[in-house]
Scaffold this motif. Sequence first.
Motif: not given
Length: 74
Positions: A62-65, A72-73
Amino acid sequence: MAAKASQTGLMALWKRGWSEIPEVMGSSVMAVIGLTMGVIGLKHYYDNDGDNRKYKNVYTVYRPDDPRVQNIKQ
């Protein structure tokens, strides 16, 4: 105790079915209860984010944005 032939409606059908084929009528009740429990369990699973596991078989980057990052765990 059979239902009268002159009676009509859903209740008369239920009484007649219960007197003629009790196995099928009882099984139908159990099937409806089981399906109801399954639907409630599935709704509870997805309402509590059931598909978000800590240990996954397939990883996704995933991208940070991305808005899914908050779910997300760790």
